[in-house]
Design an enzyme around this catalytic site. Sequence first.
Site, PDB file in Angstrom:
ATOM      1  CG  HIS A 246      -2.157  -0.974   1.265  1.00 35.69           C
ATOM      2  ND1 HIS A 246      -2.675  -0.737   0.520  1.00 35.69           N
ATOM      3  CD2 HIS A 246      -2.689  -1.996   1.618  1.00 35.69           C
ATOM      4  CE1 HIS A 246      -3.902  -1.672   0.795  1.00 35.69           C
ATOM      5  NE2 HIS A 246      -3.718  -2.822   1.270  1.00 35.69           N
TER       6      HIS A 246
ATOM      7  CG  HIS B 162       2.422   4.778   6.520  1.00 36.56           C
ATOM      8  ND1 HIS B 162       2.638   4.599   8.153  1.00 36.56           N
ATOM      9  CD2 HIS B 162       1.137   4.833   6.298  1.00 36.56           C
ATOM     10  CE1 HIS B 162       1.466   4.596   8.528  1.00 36.56           C
ATOM     11  NE2 HIS B 162       0.659   5.078   6.913  1.00 36.56           N
TER      12      HIS B 162
ATOM     13  CG  HIS C  68      -0.884   7.715   3.090  1.00 38.34           C
ATOM     14  ND1 HIS C  68      -1.857   6.404   2.965  1.00 38.34           N
ATOM     15  CD2 HIS C  68      -1.147   7.424   4.458  1.00 38.34           C
ATOM     16  CE1 HIS C  68      -1.540   5.652   3.775  1.00 38.34           C
ATOM     17  NE2 HIS C  68      -1.127   6.263   5.542  1.00 38.34           N
TER      18      HIS C  68
ATOM     19  CG  HIS D 218      -0.246   8.510   8.493  1.00 39.03           C
ATOM     20  ND1 HIS D 218      -1.336   7.428   7.936  1.00 39.03           N
ATOM     21  CD2 HIS D 218      -0.918   9.872   7.908  1.00 39.03           C
ATOM     22  CE1 HIS D 218      -2.470   8.391   7.758  1.00 39.03           C
ATOM     23  NE2 HIS D 218      -1.603   9.847   7.852  1.00 39.03           N
TER      24      HIS D 218
END
Length: 171
Positions: free
Chosen positions: A89, A114, A116, A133
């Site tokens: 992801h 991580h 996004h 995050h």
Amino acid sequence: MYRRHLIKGLVALGACRICVQAAQATSAHWGYTGPVGPEHWADLDKKNFVCSAGTQQSPIDINSAVKADIPHIAIGWHKGGGNMVNNGHTIQINMPQGSTLTRGDRVYELVQFHFHAPSEHHVAGKSFPLEVHFVHKDTQSGTLGVLGVFLTPGATNASFAALAAAFPELP
């Protein structure tokens, strides 16, 4: 401007807590759109039931300010270390012990961070090019707290550029 985006990102500390725990517990495929999007997360796996139990879990749209007296937040992160992985992801960096976030009298250990792209969360409907995050675990209770930070293009940051150059490709 950077400070304003950082402060808005601080609001996510705790807002992501419940669904982060559910996402770690489930093996079901999830995403951000269509039949695996946020509105269906609770239905993808029985372990995700908490994703339908509230009104401010991840992802959120911060559309107003709330005046609050919150405990002081202090970051004590160490440079270097960590193991970079592509988890399917996102790019995630699993961190060794020693880096902390303190919120009042509670201490959280940095477990991983991580990315996004574009941002998972929004401010007044606006998406950001990148959101990080920083996932922390309370050293006493084991509950998770997530510090979300929005990033926008600007001057080159040598540390981030070196990290990004090492990112493995997503499948």
